[in-house]
Design an enzyme around this catalytic site. Structure first.
Site: not given
Length: 320
Positions: A195, A239
Site C-alpha cells: 500500500d 493505492e
C-alpha cells in the site's frame, strides 16, 4: 465561351471526379487490405486454443502451447476442470503433423465431440465443440482470427484500465486457484500486499491527475523491474496492489518485496515539473496447511501490511 467548349469543360470535370473517386476507392481498399493482413499475421502468432462456452468458465481461453495437454480435476493437468463429475484425468489433447487430436482418458462420464461420445483419438477441426458434462469448449486452430476478439475481450474483462495490471476480480479468482493447487501439490505459494504511504497527500496537494500518474508509473516500474514472468500482479483497489508468487517460499518472497520497496523509495516521480517522492508498506504471507482459501491467505498478508503501516511505514513485514 461557345456551347462546345462548355460541354468539353463539363466532360473534363466529370472525368476528373471519376478519377478522384477511383483513387479514393483504391486508397480505402489498400487500407483495408493492410488491416486484414496485419490481423492475419497477428492471428498466426497465436497458438491453437479451446474457448469455454457458457458456465463458470465462459470466455476463458486455454492455449494449446505444448505438444500434449491433459484436462481434468487434478492439478497436474494443464487444463484444470474442478467440477463435480469430472474425472481426475478426463481427456488429453496432442499435436501430430500440425493437427490436434483429442482422446478420452477413461473418464467416468465421457468426452463428446459435436455431441458424439469418442472412444478413439479424434482429429479436431475448426469450430468443433468438445463437451464434458455441462461444459462446452470450441476448438480454434492456429491462425484463426476469431480468437483475437476473445483475447481482447478477456484483456478488457481482467485488466485494470488505468494501470494495466490485472484487476481485483481476476486476482481473487487466481488466488483461489493457486491456494487450491498448493493444498494439493504441497508446493510453495506466497502473497505480497503493498500500500502506498501517504498517497492521499499527493491527491490533496497536486490533484488526482498527479495521483493517477503516480499509480501508473509505479505499476509500470513493478511490472518491468520488480516481478517475474510467472507472478500475478494486480491492483486491488485505490493505492493497494497485490502480487501472487507461485512456487515461492517466504524467504524469496521477502527478497522480491524488498526489491520493489527500494524501487519505489528510490524513484523520483516528475509530474508537471514537480518532484514527487513515495514509499510503500508491504505485507507477506505464505501458504500453510491451516489456510483453507484465498481469502485466508489475503487476510494474513493484508494484516502484515497493516503492521508495516503502524510500525512507521516504508518497510516489509512477514506474517508469523
Amino acid at each position: 465561351m461557345n456551347m462546345l467548349d462548355s460541354n468539353k469543360d463539363s466532360a473534363t470535370a466529370k472525368n476528373r471526379t471519376s478519377a478522384d473517386n477511383d483513387l479514393t476507392v483504391a486508397y480505402i481498399t489498400e487500407g483495408i487490405e493492410k488491416v486484414l493482413s496485419a490481423t492475419e499475421i497477428e492471428a498466426q502468432e497465436k497458438p491453437a486454443a479451446l474457448l469455454a462456452i457458457g458456465g463458470a468458465l465462459n470466455g476463458t481461453l486455454f492455449n494449446l502451447e505444448d505438444t500434449e495437454i491433459t484436462a481434468g480435476r487434478s492439478h497436474k493437468n494443464k487444463i484444470r476442470l474442478e467440477f463435480i463429475g469430472v474425472s481426475r484425468s478426463h481427456f488429453k489433447l496432442y499435436e501430430t503433423n500440425n493437427c490436434w487430436f483429442i482422446q478420452d482418458t477413461n473418464s467416468k462420464n465421457g468426452t463428446y465431440v459435436n455431441n458424439k461420445a469418442i472412444s478413439t483419438p479424434t482429429k479436431l477441426n475448426k469450430g468443433d465443440i468438445i463437451k464434458v458434462l455441462s461444459m462446452a469448449f470450441k476448438y480454434l486452430p492456429q491462425g484463426d482470427s476469431e480468437r483475437l476478439a476473445y483475447d481482447k475481450l478477456s484483456l478488457v474483462a481482467n485488466t485494470d484500465g488505468h494501470t494495466g495490471c490485472f484487476n481485483k476480480c481476476y486476482f481473487n479468482e487466481q488466488l483461489e486457484e493457486e491456494v487450491t493447487a498448493a493444498r494439493i501439490t504441497r508446493q510453495d505459494l506466497s502473497l505480497i500486499v503493498f500500500d502506498l504511504d501517504h498517497f492521499k497527500n499527493i491527491n490533496d496537494t497536486f490533484g488526482h491527475d498527479a495521483g493517477d500518474y503516480v499509480l501508473k508509473e509505479i505499476a509500470d516500474m513493478v511490472r518491468i523491474e520488480g516481478i517475474r514472468e510467472q507472478d500475478i500482479f494486480a491492483r486491488y483497489g485505490g493505492e493497494e496492489f497485490v502480487i501472487i508468487l507461485p512456487q515461492t517460499n517466504i524467504t524469496h518472497a521477502q527478497e522480491i518485496a524488498e526489491r520493489i520497496r527500494c524501487l519505489i523509495r528510490d524513484n523520483t516521480f516528475i509530474y508537471d515539473s514537480e518532484k514527487l517522492s513515495l514509499t510503500a508498506s508491504f505485507g507477506i504471507a505464505s501458504y500453510r496447511r491451516d489456510i483453507l482459501s484465498g481469502t485466508d491467505l489475503f487476510k494474513r498478508a493484508d494484516e502484515a501490511a497493516y503492521r508495516s503501516k503502524k510500525s512507521g511505514r516504508n518497510q516489509v513485514t512477514v506474517f508469523i
